[in-house]
Design a protein around this motif. Structure first.
Motif, PDB file in Angstrom:
ATOM      1  N   LYS A 146      45.636  25.936  29.155  1.00  0.00           N
ATOM      2  CA  LYS A 146      44.988  27.171  29.590  1.00  0.00           C
ATOM      3  C   LYS A 146      44.842  27.135  31.100  1.00  0.00           C
ATOM      4  O   LYS A 146      44.136  26.292  31.655  1.00  0.00           O
ATOM      5  CB  LYS A 146      43.615  27.326  28.934  1.00  0.00           C
ATOM      6  CG  LYS A 146      42.960  28.678  29.204  1.00  0.00           C
ATOM      7  CD  LYS A 146      41.685  28.857  28.413  1.00  0.00           C
ATOM      8  CE  LYS A 146      41.094  30.243  28.650  1.00  0.00           C
ATOM      9  NZ  LYS A 146      39.815  30.427  27.909  1.00  0.00           N
ATOM     10  N   ALA A 147      45.546  28.045  31.765  1.00  0.00           N
ATOM     11  CA  ALA A 147      45.585  28.045  33.231  1.00  0.00           C
ATOM     12  C   ALA A 147      44.641  29.085  33.821  1.00  0.00           C
ATOM     13  O   ALA A 147      44.537  30.211  33.323  1.00  0.00           O
ATOM     14  CB  ALA A 147      47.012  28.312  33.708  1.00  0.00           C
ATOM     15  N   TYR A 148      43.976  28.679  34.878  1.00  0.00           N
ATOM     16  CA  TYR A 148      43.067  29.553  35.625  1.00  0.00           C
ATOM     17  C   TYR A 148      43.742  29.892  36.949  1.00  0.00           C
ATOM     18  O   TYR A 148      44.110  28.987  37.716  1.00  0.00           O
ATOM     19  CB  TYR A 148      41.743  28.841  35.867  1.00  0.00           C
ATOM     20  CG  TYR A 148      40.707  29.623  36.638  1.00  0.00           C
ATOM     21  CD1 TYR A 148      39.888  30.553  36.009  1.00  0.00           C
ATOM     22  CD2 TYR A 148      40.522  29.406  38.010  1.00  0.00           C
ATOM     23  CE1 TYR A 148      38.920  31.244  36.707  1.00  0.00           C
ATOM     24  CE2 TYR A 148      39.552  30.097  38.715  1.00  0.00           C
ATOM     25  CZ  TYR A 148      38.743  31.018  38.064  1.00  0.00           C
ATOM     26  OH  TYR A 148      37.782  31.712  38.771  1.00  0.00           O
ATOM     27  N   ALA A 149      43.929  31.167  37.230  1.00  0.00           N
ATOM     28  CA  ALA A 149      44.598  31.607  38.456  1.00  0.00           C
ATOM     29  C   ALA A 149      43.570  31.856  39.554  1.00  0.00           C
ATOM     30  O   ALA A 149      42.637  32.647  39.380  1.00  0.00           O
ATOM     31  CB  ALA A 149      45.405  32.873  38.196  1.00  0.00           C
ATOM     32  N   ILE A 150      43.741  31.175  40.676  1.00  0.00           N
ATOM     33  CA  ILE A 150      42.868  31.349  41.839  1.00  0.00           C
ATOM     34  C   ILE A 150      43.647  32.130  42.890  1.00  0.00           C
ATOM     35  O   ILE A 150      44.732  31.719  43.290  1.00  0.00           O
ATOM     36  CB  ILE A 150      42.449  29.989  42.423  1.00  0.00           C
ATOM     37  CG1 ILE A 150      41.777  29.119  41.351  1.00  0.00           C
ATOM     38  CG2 ILE A 150      41.510  30.185  43.621  1.00  0.00           C
ATOM     39  CD1 ILE A 150      41.460  27.709  41.820  1.00  0.00           C
ATOM     40  N   PRO A 151      43.142  33.262  43.349  1.00  0.00           N
ATOM     41  CA  PRO A 151      43.878  34.047  44.343  1.00  0.00           C
ATOM     42  C   PRO A 151      44.040  33.297  45.664  1.00  0.00           C
ATOM     43  O   PRO A 151      43.311  32.340  45.941  1.00  0.00           O
ATOM     44  CB  PRO A 151      43.027  35.302  44.516  1.00  0.00           C
ATOM     45  CG  PRO A 151      41.649  34.873  44.147  1.00  0.00           C
ATOM     46  CD  PRO A 151      41.829  33.856  43.044  1.00  0.00           C
ATOM     47  N   THR A 152      44.989  33.727  46.455  1.00  0.00           N
ATOM     48  CA  THR A 152      45.221  33.128  47.765  1.00  0.00           C
ATOM     49  C   THR A 152      43.910  33.036  48.549  1.00  0.00           C
ATOM     50  O   THR A 152      43.171  34.005  48.663  1.00  0.00           O
ATOM     51  CB  THR A 152      46.239  33.964  48.558  1.00  0.00           C
ATOM     52  OG1 THR A 152      47.451  34.066  47.811  1.00  0.00           O
ATOM     53  CG2 THR A 152      46.521  33.345  49.914  1.00  0.00           C
ATOM     54  N   GLY A 153      43.633  31.841  49.051  1.00  0.00           N
ATOM     55  CA  GLY A 153      42.408  31.644  49.831  1.00  0.00           C
ATOM     56  C   GLY A 153      41.142  31.590  49.014  1.00  0.00           C
ATOM     57  O   GLY A 153      40.042  31.487  49.571  1.00  0.00           O
ATOM     58  N   GLY A 154      41.267  31.685  47.680  1.00  0.00           N
ATOM     59  CA  GLY A 154      40.064  31.732  46.852  1.00  0.00           C
ATOM     60  C   GLY A 154      39.232  32.975  47.117  1.00  0.00           C
ATOM     61  O   GLY A 154      38.022  32.990  46.898  1.00  0.00           O
ATOM     62  N   SER A 155      39.914  34.044  47.578  1.00  0.00           N
ATOM     63  CA  SER A 155      39.201  35.229  48.058  1.00  0.00           C
ATOM     64  C   SER A 155      39.158  36.328  47.002  1.00  0.00           C
ATOM     65  O   SER A 155      40.106  37.083  46.821  1.00  0.00           O
ATOM     66  CB  SER A 155      39.870  35.748  49.340  1.00  0.00           C
ATOM     67  OG  SER A 155      39.762  34.771  50.361  1.00  0.00           O
ATOM     68  N   ASN A 156      38.034  36.377  46.303  1.00  0.00           N
ATOM     69  CA  ASN A 156      37.736  37.473  45.385  1.00  0.00           C
ATOM     70  C   ASN A 156      36.227  37.537  45.215  1.00  0.00           C
ATOM     71  O   ASN A 156      35.483  36.858  45.930  1.00  0.00           O
ATOM     72  CB  ASN A 156      38.457  37.282  44.040  1.00  0.00           C
ATOM     73  CG  ASN A 156      38.052  36.013  43.306  1.00  0.00           C
ATOM     74  OD1 ASN A 156      37.108  35.323  43.688  1.00  0.00           O
ATOM     75  ND2 ASN A 156      38.770  35.692  42.245  1.00  0.00           N
ATOM     76  N   HIS A 186      34.151  34.222  63.180  1.00  0.00           N
ATOM     77  CA  HIS A 186      34.983  33.323  62.371  1.00  0.00           C
ATOM     78  C   HIS A 186      36.406  33.860  62.291  1.00  0.00           C
ATOM     79  O   HIS A 186      36.676  35.020  62.616  1.00  0.00           O
ATOM     80  CB  HIS A 186      34.407  33.180  60.956  1.00  0.00           C
ATOM     81  CG  HIS A 186      34.482  34.442  60.151  1.00  0.00           C
ATOM     82  ND1 HIS A 186      35.489  34.701  59.272  1.00  0.00           N
ATOM     83  CD2 HIS A 186      33.677  35.526  60.135  1.00  0.00           C
ATOM     84  CE1 HIS A 186      35.307  35.880  58.717  1.00  0.00           C
ATOM     85  NE2 HIS A 186      34.209  36.405  59.230  1.00  0.00           N
ATOM     86  N   ALA A 187      37.312  32.992  61.842  1.00  0.00           N
ATOM     87  CA  ALA A 187      38.698  33.392  61.604  1.00  0.00           C
ATOM     88  C   ALA A 187      38.819  33.998  60.222  1.00  0.00           C
ATOM     89  O   ALA A 187      38.142  33.561  59.284  1.00  0.00           O
ATOM     90  CB  ALA A 187      39.617  32.177  61.721  1.00  0.00           C
ATOM     91  N   THR A 188      39.698  34.997  60.066  1.00  0.00           N
ATOM     92  CA  THR A 188      39.907  35.591  58.751  1.00  0.00           C
ATOM     93  C   THR A 188      41.395  35.695  58.448  1.00  0.00           C
ATOM     94  O   THR A 188      42.186  36.104  59.297  1.00  0.00           O
ATOM     95  CB  THR A 188      39.236  36.978  58.631  1.00  0.00           C
ATOM     96  OG1 THR A 188      39.317  37.431  57.279  1.00  0.00           O
ATOM     97  CG2 THR A 188      39.866  38.015  59.552  1.00  0.00           C
ATOM     98  N   GLY A 189      41.750  35.265  57.226  1.00  0.00           N
ATOM     99  CA  GLY A 189      43.145  35.327  56.795  1.00  0.00           C
ATOM    100  C   GLY A 189      43.293  35.987  55.447  1.00  0.00           C
ATOM    101  O   GLY A 189      44.182  36.811  55.239  1.00  0.00           O
ATOM    102  N   SER A 190      42.409  35.641  54.504  1.00  0.00           N
ATOM    103  CA  SER A 190      42.445  36.275  53.186  1.00  0.00           C
ATOM    104  C   SER A 190      41.183  37.083  52.915  1.00  0.00           C
ATOM    105  O   SER A 190      41.049  37.685  51.851  1.00  0.00           O
ATOM    106  CB  SER A 190      42.637  35.219  52.087  1.00  0.00           C
ATOM    107  OG  SER A 190      41.625  34.226  52.158  1.00  0.00           O
ATOM    108  N   ALA A 191      40.260  37.099  53.852  1.00  0.00           N
ATOM    109  CA  ALA A 191      39.091  38.000  53.905  1.00  0.00           C
ATOM    110  C   ALA A 191      37.913  37.605  53.026  1.00  0.00           C
ATOM    111  O   ALA A 191      36.863  38.243  53.086  1.00  0.00           O
ATOM    112  CB  ALA A 191      39.498  39.447  53.589  1.00  0.00           C
ATOM    113  N   GLY A 192      38.023  36.550  52.235  1.00  0.00           N
ATOM    114  CA  GLY A 192      36.919  36.172  51.366  1.00  0.00           C
ATOM    115  C   GLY A 192      35.700  35.657  52.105  1.00  0.00           C
ATOM    116  O   GLY A 192      34.563  35.996  51.765  1.00  0.00           O
TER     117      GLY A 192
END
Length: 330
Positions: A146-156, A186-192
């Motif tokens: 069972k796989a858990y999908a984490i979005p890019t950057g962990g941003s959600n 701060h720096a932002t790339g994936s916005a989380g």
């Protein structure tokens, strides 16, 4: 009182907070403070660990035994997932975008040491990321996992909790030092991190502007992405919370040639800050943001807000520096 969802104890917090006196004096003000979120761990250092405390707690609660996530070849997020997955006994599969040559150095070396399965994709292939996530989740389901999908950057919405909690920590830092900063930078790339800090300041009643420096995309993208993350958080966790007044303040003036590619001025800034304050920045995230902040201080852009103090949140990235050490000229 904020009711946080379940979280794991993975980050070394609270992180240090102190002023950069020599740099501030050199600039002639304002006083610059630094929040050392590059010290949330050793190999797992950086802002991503704060998000993963909540994301991995959710993965375990759902009975997942596999983590799938994505990012660039030198992704700090992917490195953190690889190492924390190993720490928790979870299989990790990284979907890496071939934005630079995948040499086994820096973050990629640590991904490999942690035993992560790694799939490299061209820029065109990576544009179908959602399809790739679905394909790999189906692949692991067929294997009985069972796989858990984490979005890019962990941003959600779930990952945002990491910086809602960090804002509470910052509030305590401000009270301890009796300061009311004009801005949190701060720096932002994936916005989380950006969305989490913005909402965290509102929830913890911190009257301070959150100023983000983009390392990719443009300001309009971050306005949309932050809004999407905020709405996801609201719908899932707190429908009664009013987020209408939260609007992203993002500078896209210092992105440079491309994501992961910095100009010589950023490398000079990295060297100067290291020699002056012993702070190690990286050319992908913190170096660009710190350089942008310094330039905007010189241009008087921070004088629009009340306060003699500015806080820079150091979100990590040390290992990515090794992948570009040839640019430092040593």
């Amino acid at each position: 009182m904020i009711n946080y969802p379940e979280r794991l104890n993975l980050a070394q917090t609270p992180t240090p907070f102190y002023p950069l006196e020599r740099l501030s004096k050199q600039l002639g003000g304002p006083r610059i403070w630094i929040k050392r979120d590059d010290l949330t761990g050793a190999a797992t250092s950086g802002n991503k660990v704060r998000k993963l405390e909540f994301l991995l707690a959710e993965a375990l609660a759902k009975g997942c035994d596999t983590l799938i996530t994505s990012g660039g070849v030198q992704s700090n997020h992917c490195r953190s997932v690889a190492l924390l997955g190993a720490q928790l006994g979870l299989k990790v599969h990284l979907l890496l975008r071939a934005d630079i040559e995948p040499k086994p150095v820096g973050n990629l070396l640590l991904d490999q040491l942690a035993g992560a399965t790694i799939s490299h994709y061209s820029l065109d292939e990576y544009r179908g990321l959602n399809k790739l996530f679905n394909q790999w989740q189906e692949h692991y389901a067929a294997l009985g996992r069972k796989a858990y999908a984490i979005p890019t950057g962990g941003s959600n919405g779930t990952g945002m909790w990491g910086y809602i909690a960090a804002a509470e920590e910052l509030s305590q830092d401000f009270q301890r030092h009796a300061i009311s900063p004009a801005a949190i930078v701060h720096a932002t790339g994936s916005a989380g991190t950006q969305a989490g800090l913005m909402l965290g300041c509102q929830l913890h009643q911190i009257n301070t502007q959150v100023k983000a420096y983009a390392v990719c995309d443009n300001a309009e993208y971050f306005t949309r992405k932050v809004r999407g993350d905020l709405e996801q958080w609201q719908s899932h966790y707190s429908p009664q919370t009013d987020i209408s007044g939260l609007v992203a303040d993002t500078s896209d003036e210092y992105i440079g040639p491309a994501y992961g590619v910095a100009g010589e001025e950023v490398f000079e800034c990295i060297k100067e800050v290291a020699a002056l304050e012993g702070i190690l920045l990286d050319p992908v995230y913190t170096g660009k943001a710190f350089f942008g902040m310094i330039e905007d201080i010189k241009k008087g852009k921070f004088s629009q807000w009340d306060g003699d103090d500015i806080v820079f949140v150091h979100t990590g990235g040390l290992f990515g520096l090794f992948a570009q050490q040839h640019r430092l000229g040593y």
